[in-house]
Design an enzyme around this catalytic site. Structure first.
Site, PDB file in Angstrom:
ATOM      1  N   HIS A 197       0.836  -1.198   0.000  1.00  0.00           N
ATOM      2  CA  HIS A 197       0.000   0.000   0.000  1.00  0.00           C
ATOM      3  C   HIS A 197       0.875   1.255   0.000  1.00  0.00           C
ATOM      4  CE1 HIS A 197      -3.842  -2.157   1.609  1.00  0.00           C
ATOM      5  NE2 HIS A 197      -3.376  -2.688   0.498  1.00  0.00           N
TER       6      HIS A 197
ATOM      7  N   GLU B 125       1.028   3.825   1.902  1.00  0.00           N
ATOM      8  CA  GLU B 125       1.628   4.217   3.182  1.00  0.00           C
ATOM      9  C   GLU B 125       2.932   3.452   3.411  1.00  0.00           C
ATOM     10  OE1 GLU B 125      -1.430   3.252   2.497  1.00  0.00           O
ATOM     11  OE2 GLU B 125      -2.901   3.841   4.001  1.00  0.00           O
TER      12      GLU B 125
ATOM     13  N   CYS C 110      -2.027  -1.085   7.295  1.00  0.00           N
ATOM     14  CA  CYS C 110      -1.200   0.119   7.276  1.00  0.00           C
ATOM     15  C   CYS C 110      -1.212   0.811   8.629  1.00  0.00           C
ATOM     16  CB  CYS C 110      -1.686   1.068   6.186  1.00  0.00           C
ATOM     17  SG  CYS C 110      -1.311   0.439   4.549  1.00  0.00           S
TER      18      CYS C 110
ATOM     19  N   ALA D 110     -25.759   2.509 -37.286  1.00  0.00           N
ATOM     20  CA  ALA D 110     -25.274   1.838 -38.496  1.00  0.00           C
ATOM     21  C   ALA D 110     -26.187   2.213 -39.658  1.00  0.00           C
ATOM     22  CB  ALA D 110     -25.264   0.324 -38.292  1.00  0.00           C
TER      23      ALA D 110
ATOM     24  N   ASP E 187     -19.400  -6.370 -36.419  1.00  0.00           N
ATOM     25  CA  ASP E 187     -18.254  -5.449 -36.497  1.00  0.00           C
ATOM     26  C   ASP E 187     -16.902  -6.137 -36.368  1.00  0.00           C
ATOM     27  OD1 ASP E 187     -20.052  -3.419 -36.696  1.00  0.00           O
ATOM     28  OD2 ASP E 187     -19.806  -2.675 -34.644  1.00  0.00           O
TER      29      ASP E 187
ATOM     30  N   ARG F  67      -5.437   0.567 -28.273  1.00  0.00           N
ATOM     31  CA  ARG F  67      -4.373   0.857 -29.243  1.00  0.00           C
ATOM     32  C   ARG F  67      -4.116   2.355 -29.190  1.00  0.00           C
ATOM     33  NH1 ARG F  67      -7.964  -2.420 -31.493  1.00  0.00           N
ATOM     34  NH2 ARG F  67      -8.877  -0.851 -32.853  1.00  0.00           N
TER      35      ARG F  67
ATOM     36  N   GLY G  57     -24.110  -3.842 -28.479  1.00  0.00           N
ATOM     37  CA  GLY G  57     -24.844  -2.923 -29.351  1.00  0.00           C
ATOM     38  C   GLY G  57     -26.195  -2.596 -28.723  1.00  0.00           C
TER      39      GLY G  57
ATOM     40  N   ALA H 178     -27.515  -2.818 -24.802  1.00  0.00           N
ATOM     41  CA  ALA H 178     -27.712  -1.532 -24.118  1.00  0.00           C
ATOM     42  C   ALA H 178     -29.128  -1.455 -23.555  1.00  0.00           C
ATOM     43  CB  ALA H 178     -27.444  -0.378 -25.078  1.00  0.00           C
TER      44      ALA H 178
END
Ligand code: AOF
Ligand code: ZN
Length: 340
Positions: A55, A57, A89, A166, A204, A211, A272, A276
């Protein structure tokens, strides 16, 4: 004598440390810590590098060594009081002889919380709530997730001006420009999992990887494909560039609880429309990051298929910006009939 203002500045440094490029999002919070000697000089710095590592600390105390005795530890999250993957901690701070602990955000977990009281009982001067709002923004998704027991869900979509995702044939249609696409890779880099439906994979064939030039490789987000339709063995989402989970779980809440138990704290929902709609109906979409592209498609599927009822959610807009030629809207979702 340390002026109270010193804590605010030192907390600023701790907040910066917490967000170091190699401090990952994910199962554990991002936490930073600085140690100040009695003159207010910084004698130790540390931050947390992800589950299983020491951690913040402990890292800062190691850095300070003997200079931690009688010193003030300034930390972005209340010190933990539990033995998890590492020791408490609170004990490390006491063993090092720290005289004062200044922290920002209260630890919201039942396992690790209560550190402040423990330290106070041991005679340490403890001051909480210093720049707590600033510190909380470092771990928005983590805090939401540990409070609710499921990951926070951000829904990303890209639509035409007429709300379509689309063209008429339903096939892949690049809508947004390069600047928006670059932002989406940053968004992917900031989440723990990317969720799509099998339909999106079939249409798709997305890779769902980060990337990005100069991306400092913290763990690649888990790719999650939801649905019952078989996906081809050569689908890009099944390549070995990141882990992938293919799961036939129709209930979004059950899916999310399962992801939470795998250490996922922030999910990016990328498509898609069917998936959703299921997430919206289950009231588990928390944030949106949408792009609107300046094109009128005139035909094709819309972002949400008809759900057979009135709109049940509003969006509190957090930010609207122009990204290249596209418009981005960021907002938090408010459900009808829910409090706050
Ligand atoms: C962190 N880093 O710097 C602090 C944390 O499983 P463990 O042992 O790593 O414990 C994780 C919990 O410890 C975490 O959920 C939080 O409540 C508390 N504090 N965690 O990962 C840190 N200070
Ligand atoms: Zn700890």
């Amino acid at each position: 004598m340390i002026e109270p203002g010193t804590w605010s500045a030192a907390m600023g440094e701790a907040i910066e440390l917490a967000q170091s490029p190699d401090a990952p999002h994910g199962e554990n919070p991002r936490v930073g810590c600085v140690i100040l000697d009695t003159t207010g000089a910084v004698v130790g710095r540390g931050y947390h590098r992800g589950a299983g590592t020491p951690h913040a600390e402990v890292m800062a105390l190691r850095d300070a060594g003997e200079r931690a005795r009688g010193a003030t530890a300034v930390v972005t999250l209340e010190p933990c009081s539990h033995t998890g993957r590492t020791g408490p901690c609170t004990e490390a701070l006491l063993a090092a002889g720290v005289a004062r602990v200044v922290f920002a955000q209260v630890d919201p977990t039942s396992q690790a919380g209560g550190g402040a009281e423990l330290l106070r009982a041991a005679g340490v001067d403890v001051i909480g709530g210093v720049r707590s709002d600033d510190a909380a923004t470092i771990n928005t998704a983590w805090t939401f997730a540990v409070r609710t027991g499921r990951p926070m869900v951000t829904w990303k979509s890209a639509v035409s001006l007429d709300g379509r995702v689309a063209g008429a044939d339903g096939g892949p249609t690049p809508l947004t420009g390069a600047a928006a696409r670059a932002q989406v890779h940053q968004l992917r880099a900031d989440v723990d999992a990317i969720v799509v439906g099998t339909g999106t994979v079939l249409i798709d064939d997305p890779a769902l990887t980060v990337r990005m030039a100069g991306h400092v490789g913290t763990a690649a987000p888990l790719r999650v494909v939801v649905g019952s339709r078989p996906i081809p063995a050569d689908a890009r989402v099944l390549d070995d560039s990141a882990p992938t989970l293919v799961i036939d779980e129709p209930d979004p809440s059950v899916l999310l609880t399962g992801l939470y138990s795998r250490g996922i704290r922030h999910v990016l929902l990328e498509g898609g429309p069917t998936l959703a709609a299921a997430f919206l109906a289950a009231r588990v979409i928390d944030r949106i990051e949408w792009y609107i592209a300046p094109v009128l498609l005139g035909a094709g599927p819309v972002a949400l298929p008809g759900m057979g009822s009135d709109p049940q959610a509003g969006v509190d807009v957090i930010d609207v910006s122009v990204v290249g030629e596209d418009v981005r809207i960021v907002g938090s979702v408010r459900y009808e009939g829910s409090e706050a």
